[in-house]
Scaffold this active site. Sequence first.
Site, mmCIF file in Angstrom:
data_model
loop_
_atom_site.group_PDB
_atom_site.id
_atom_site.type_symbol
_atom_site.label_atom_id
_atom_site.label_comp_id
_atom_site.label_asym_id
_atom_site.label_seq_id
_atom_site.Cartn_x
_atom_site.Cartn_y
_atom_site.Cartn_z
ATOM 1 N N ARG A 120 98.279 26.171 66.377
ATOM 2 C CA ARG A 120 98.684 27.711 66.524
ATOM 3 C C ARG A 120 98.288 28.186 67.843
ATOM 4 O O ARG A 120 98.731 29.048 68.482
ATOM 5 C CB ARG A 120 98.295 28.442 65.278
ATOM 6 C CG ARG A 120 99.068 28.297 64.324
ATOM 7 C CD ARG A 120 98.985 29.063 62.969
ATOM 8 N NE ARG A 120 97.706 28.677 62.435
ATOM 9 C CZ ARG A 120 97.454 27.717 61.199
ATOM 10 N NH1 ARG A 120 98.391 27.402 60.619
ATOM 11 N NH2 ARG A 120 96.183 27.811 61.010
ATOM 12 N N GLU A 136 84.851 21.125 55.231
ATOM 13 C CA GLU A 136 84.620 21.157 53.759
ATOM 14 C C GLU A 136 84.304 20.107 53.056
ATOM 15 O O GLU A 136 83.182 19.778 52.465
ATOM 16 C CB GLU A 136 85.390 22.040 53.073
ATOM 17 C CG GLU A 136 84.820 22.734 51.605
ATOM 18 C CD GLU A 136 85.563 23.646 51.054
ATOM 19 O OE1 GLU A 136 85.298 24.010 49.920
ATOM 20 O OE2 GLU A 136 86.820 24.140 51.779
#
Length: 181
Positions: free
Chosen positions: A66, A103
Amino acid sequence: MTLDEKGKQYLLESIRDIPDFPKPGIVFKDITTLLNNKEAYKFLMDHLEQRYKDMNLEYIAGLDARGFIFGAALADRLGIGFVPVRKKGKLPSTTVCEKYELEYGFDEVEIHIDAFDNKEGARVLIIDDLCATGGTANAACKLVTATKANLIEVCFLMNLKFLKGDEKIKQHAAVYSVLDI
C-alpha cells in the site's frame, strides 16, 4: 505542516472499519474506501504534497504494497524518483535485504542495492499506509541507511499509537502520521 482536526476527521470518515478482520477482536482500517473516494484521496495527496514540497527530497521509498499507492503518486507530484521496498524475492537485480520479526515468525524486505543511483546522502522519505508494530518500516529504515542514503522522515497515513511501533522508527528518523489512532 499537519492537518487540522477538521481535515483529520474528514480523512478518518473516509476509511472503513471492518470488525473482526483478520481475526476476532481486530478492527481493520480499510483504506480502499479512501482510495475510491476521489475527493478524499486528492485531499490527502494535496496535504502530503504541501508537507514535502520544500524538503528537497530526491526519492520516496514506498513499502510493499500500500505504500506504493501513496509513494508513487507523491513522487510524481514532487517530480522525484520512487523506490519500491519489496518482500524478499520480488526484485530482479542485486538487492540488500533486512529481516524483521512478526508476531509469529520473521519476514524480509529488500531494495535494489543501487535503488538511489548509488548516490551517497540521497534525501529519502519512506511512506506507508499504517504503522502498527513498526517491524516493516523499521526494516526499511535500515535498508535505506545501508545504501548510505539520508533518511529524512517516515510517513504514515495512520499510526496505531497504542502499539508503539513508531518508537522503533524514531531511532532512525522523524515520524509523521497524518492520523493517530
